[in-house]
Design a protein around this motif. Structure first.
Motif, PDB file in Angstrom:
ATOM      1  N   THR A 230       0.852  -1.185   0.000  1.00 46.44           N
ATOM      2  CA  THR A 230       0.000   0.000   0.000  1.00 46.44           C
ATOM      3  C   THR A 230       0.887   1.233   0.000  1.00 46.44           C
ATOM      4  OG1 THR A 230      -0.104   0.155   2.416  1.00 46.44           O
ATOM      5  CG2 THR A 230      -1.764  -1.229   1.346  1.00 46.44           C
ATOM      6  N   ARG A 231       0.252   2.383  -0.057  1.00 45.16           N
ATOM      7  CA  ARG A 231       1.005   3.634  -0.072  1.00 45.16           C
ATOM      8  C   ARG A 231       1.759   3.851   1.237  1.00 45.16           C
ATOM      9  NH1 ARG A 231      -1.461   8.631   0.776  1.00 45.16           N
ATOM     10  NH2 ARG A 231      -3.417   7.504   0.766  1.00 45.16           N
ATOM     11  N   THR A 232       1.184   3.405   2.340  1.00 48.81           N
ATOM     12  CA  THR A 232       1.771   3.650   3.660  1.00 48.81           C
ATOM     13  C   THR A 232       2.433   2.421   4.283  1.00 48.81           C
ATOM     14  OG1 THR A 232      -0.337   3.164   4.720  1.00 48.81           O
ATOM     15  CG2 THR A 232       0.102   5.472   4.144  1.00 48.81           C
ATOM     16  N   GLY A 233       2.547   1.336   3.554  1.00 52.25           N
ATOM     17  CA  GLY A 233       3.143   0.115   4.097  1.00 52.25           C
ATOM     18  C   GLY A 233       2.732  -1.078   3.268  1.00 52.25           C
ATOM     19  N   PHE A 234       2.164  -2.094   3.937  1.00 54.07           N
ATOM     20  CA  PHE A 234       1.700  -3.267   3.201  1.00 54.07           C
ATOM     21  C   PHE A 234       0.689  -4.040   4.036  1.00 54.07           C
ATOM     22  CE2 PHE A 234       5.691  -4.263   5.272  1.00 54.07           C
ATOM     23  CZ  PHE A 234       5.403  -5.413   5.973  1.00 54.07           C
ATOM     24  N   VAL A 235       0.009  -4.969   3.372  1.00 59.50           N
ATOM     25  CA  VAL A 235      -0.953  -5.852   4.019  1.00 59.50           C
ATOM     26  C   VAL A 235      -0.326  -7.237   4.056  1.00 59.50           C
ATOM     27  CG1 VAL A 235      -3.257  -6.877   3.872  1.00 59.50           C
ATOM     28  CG2 VAL A 235      -2.911  -4.497   3.180  1.00 59.50           C
ATOM     29  N   ALA A 236      -0.383  -7.866   5.221  1.00 61.29           N
ATOM     30  CA  ALA A 236       0.184  -9.200   5.399  1.00 61.29           C
ATOM     31  C   ALA A 236      -0.879 -10.122   5.992  1.00 61.29           C
ATOM     32  CB  ALA A 236       1.398  -9.142   6.312  1.00 61.29           C
ATOM     33  N   VAL A 237      -0.748 -11.405   5.701  1.00 60.69           N
ATOM     34  CA  VAL A 237      -1.678 -12.412   6.210  1.00 60.69           C
ATOM     35  C   VAL A 237      -0.918 -13.311   7.174  1.00 60.69           C
ATOM     36  CG1 VAL A 237      -3.204 -14.323   5.584  1.00 60.69           C
ATOM     37  CG2 VAL A 237      -2.981 -12.361   4.047  1.00 60.69           C
ATOM     38  N   SER A 238      -1.460 -13.483   8.377  1.00 62.94           N
ATOM     39  CA  SER A 238      -0.821 -14.308   9.397  1.00 62.94           C
ATOM     40  C   SER A 238      -0.877 -15.778   9.002  1.00 62.94           C
ATOM     41  CB  SER A 238      -1.537 -14.118  10.735  1.00 62.94           C
ATOM     42  OG  SER A 238      -1.054 -15.049  11.676  1.00 62.94           O
ATOM     43  N   LEU A 239       0.238 -16.484   9.179  1.00 64.84           N
ATOM     44  CA  LEU A 239       0.250 -17.926   8.946  1.00 64.84           C
ATOM     45  C   LEU A 239      -0.319 -18.683  10.141  1.00 64.84           C
ATOM     46  CD1 LEU A 239       3.695 -18.477   7.165  1.00 64.84           C
ATOM     47  CD2 LEU A 239       1.433 -18.243   6.146  1.00 64.84           C
ATOM     48  N   LEU A 240      -0.453 -18.003  11.281  1.00 60.03           N
ATOM     49  CA  LEU A 240      -1.023 -18.644  12.471  1.00 60.03           C
ATOM     50  C   LEU A 240      -2.533 -18.765  12.384  1.00 60.03           C
ATOM     51  CD1 LEU A 240       0.999 -17.027  15.409  1.00 60.03           C
ATOM     52  CD2 LEU A 240       1.067 -19.400  14.645  1.00 60.03           C
ATOM     53  N   ASP A 241      -3.208 -17.645  12.067  1.00 60.92           N
ATOM     54  CA  ASP A 241      -4.670 -17.652  12.088  1.00 60.92           C
ATOM     55  C   ASP A 241      -5.325 -17.136  10.812  1.00 60.92           C
ATOM     56  OD1 ASP A 241      -4.131 -14.955  12.310  1.00 60.92           O
ATOM     57  OD2 ASP A 241      -4.810 -14.788  14.385  1.00 60.92           O
ATOM     58  N   GLY A 242      -4.544 -16.739   9.818  1.00 63.12           N
ATOM     59  CA  GLY A 242      -5.101 -16.291   8.545  1.00 63.12           C
ATOM     60  C   GLY A 242      -5.655 -14.874   8.540  1.00 63.12           C
ATOM     61  N   LYS A 243      -5.488 -14.149   9.644  1.00 64.27           N
ATOM     62  CA  LYS A 243      -6.003 -12.779   9.707  1.00 64.27           C
ATOM     63  C   LYS A 243      -5.082 -11.830   8.949  1.00 64.27           C
ATOM     64  CE  LYS A 243      -8.402 -13.245  14.080  1.00 64.27           C
ATOM     65  NZ  LYS A 243      -8.515 -12.781  15.462  1.00 64.27           N
ATOM     66  N   ARG A 244      -5.700 -10.828   8.328  1.00 64.32           N
ATOM     67  CA  ARG A 244      -4.936  -9.800   7.616  1.00 64.32           C
ATOM     68  C   ARG A 244      -4.616  -8.658   8.575  1.00 64.32           C
ATOM     69  NH1 ARG A 244      -6.312  -9.211   1.576  1.00 64.32           N
ATOM     70  NH2 ARG A 244      -7.116 -11.267   1.105  1.00 64.32           N
TER      71      ARG A 244
ATOM     72  N   GLU B 199       3.629 -26.714   8.696  1.00 69.75           N
ATOM     73  CA  GLU B 199       2.191 -26.872   8.890  1.00 69.75           C
ATOM     74  C   GLU B 199       1.400 -26.241   7.753  1.00 69.75           C
ATOM     75  OE1 GLU B 199       0.920 -25.210  12.622  1.00 69.75           O
ATOM     76  OE2 GLU B 199       2.331 -26.445  13.749  1.00 69.75           O
ATOM     77  N   ASN B 200       1.889 -25.130   7.242  1.00 73.02           N
ATOM     78  CA  ASN B 200       1.193 -24.402   6.187  1.00 73.02           C
ATOM     79  C   ASN B 200       1.613 -24.832   4.780  1.00 73.02           C
ATOM     80  OD1 ASN B 200      -0.588 -22.142   7.397  1.00 73.02           O
ATOM     81  ND2 ASN B 200       1.265 -22.141   8.646  1.00 73.02           N
ATOM     82  N   GLY B 201       2.454 -25.852   4.684  1.00 71.40           N
ATOM     83  CA  GLY B 201       2.864 -26.373   3.387  1.00 71.40           C
ATOM     84  C   GLY B 201       3.753 -25.438   2.583  1.00 71.40           C
ATOM     85  N   LYS B 202       4.395 -24.495   3.238  1.00 74.02           N
ATOM     86  CA  LYS B 202       5.233 -23.518   2.540  1.00 74.02           C
ATOM     87  C   LYS B 202       6.607 -24.074   2.197  1.00 74.02           C
ATOM     88  CE  LYS B 202       2.139 -20.301   2.912  1.00 74.02           C
ATOM     89  NZ  LYS B 202       1.282 -20.007   1.784  1.00 74.02           N
ATOM     90  N   LEU B 203       7.039 -25.148   2.851  1.00 74.90           N
ATOM     91  CA  LEU B 203       8.352 -25.717   2.571  1.00 74.90           C
ATOM     92  C   LEU B 203       8.308 -26.734   1.441  1.00 74.90           C
ATOM     93  CD1 LEU B 203       9.698 -26.163   6.200  1.00 74.90           C
ATOM     94  CD2 LEU B 203      10.309 -24.402   4.556  1.00 74.90           C
ATOM     95  N   ASN B 204       7.135 -27.302   1.177  1.00 74.57           N
ATOM     96  CA  ASN B 204       7.011 -28.290   0.110  1.00 74.57           C
ATOM     97  C   ASN B 204       7.273 -27.666  -1.247  1.00 74.57           C
ATOM     98  OD1 ASN B 204       6.281 -30.121   2.057  1.00 74.57           O
ATOM     99  ND2 ASN B 204       4.099 -29.807   1.765  1.00 74.57           N
ATOM    100  N   ASN B 205       6.798 -26.450  -1.448  1.00 75.13           N
ATOM    101  CA  ASN B 205       6.952 -25.772  -2.724  1.00 75.13           C
ATOM    102  C   ASN B 205       8.350 -25.228  -2.913  1.00 75.13           C
ATOM    103  OD1 ASN B 205       4.247 -26.279  -2.994  1.00 75.13           O
ATOM    104  ND2 ASN B 205       3.630 -24.264  -2.292  1.00 75.13           N
ATOM    105  N   GLU B 206       9.084 -25.093  -1.832  1.00 71.96           N
ATOM    106  CA  GLU B 206      10.429 -24.501  -1.882  1.00 71.96           C
ATOM    107  C   GLU B 206      11.340 -25.297  -2.810  1.00 71.96           C
ATOM    108  OE1 GLU B 206      12.937 -21.535  -0.943  1.00 71.96           O
ATOM    109  OE2 GLU B 206      10.977 -21.711  -0.052  1.00 71.96           O
ATOM    110  N   GLU B 207      11.323 -26.621  -2.705  1.00 73.82           N
ATOM    111  CA  GLU B 207      12.200 -27.448  -3.520  1.00 73.82           C
ATOM    112  C   GLU B 207      11.785 -27.416  -4.979  1.00 73.82           C
ATOM    113  OE1 GLU B 207      12.283 -31.315  -1.796  1.00 73.82           O
ATOM    114  OE2 GLU B 207      13.184 -30.591   0.058  1.00 73.82           O
TER     115      GLU B 207
END
Length: 144
Positions: free
Chosen positions: A22-36, A122-130
């Protein structure tokens, strides 16, 4: 998913995935609970792709440490808990990265690495890494 879009935000638990700028920063999504959440430019933010672990010879990128943990654990969660004793954490980390610098890598750093690994797993983010790494190498081979 590569570690390029995974963030650690100081003062916030867990990890976050960069969603949009965004203009003033960014929007992020938590990997713990999915909240923005919205994060301002003044926040202390670290990209996991830029973090490295000190060894006696050089700095090893966090991606390589995660690969070593994944290999040791056969793709599963860590066999030690981040809440285990300092000695247990250091012993485990020596198995993963035998030449890490004991004087510059603290037990709190090891806890954080293990927590991050488990959360990404847990979030399957390491599977795609390879698969992304092999895609990049095949693209480089095709261009040569």
């Amino acid at each position: 998913m590569s570690l390029e879009k995974i963030l650690s935000i100081s003062g916030k638990p867990g990890l976050y995935e960069l969603h949009t700028q965004t203009r003033t920063g960014f929007v992020a999504v938590s990997l713990l609970d999915g909240k923005r959440i919205t994060v301002g430019l003044r926040s202390n933010v670290s990209l996991l792709s830029e973090i490295a672990i000190y060894t006696l010879q050089e700095e090893v990128p966090l991606r390589e440490v995660f690969k070593a943990i994944k290999t040791k654990e056969n793709g599963g969660k860590t066999s030690v808990s981040p809440k285990d004793s300092k000695e247990a954490l250091e012993e485990y980390f020596f198995e993963v990265l035998p030449n890490y610098d004991e004087d510059r890598v603290y037990a709190s750093d090891i806890k954080k690495v293990l927590q991050w690994y488990n959360l990404l797993q847990e979030n399957g983010k390491l599977n795609n890494e390879e698969s992304e790494a092999t895609e990049v190498s095949t693209e480089e081979e095709q261009q040569a």
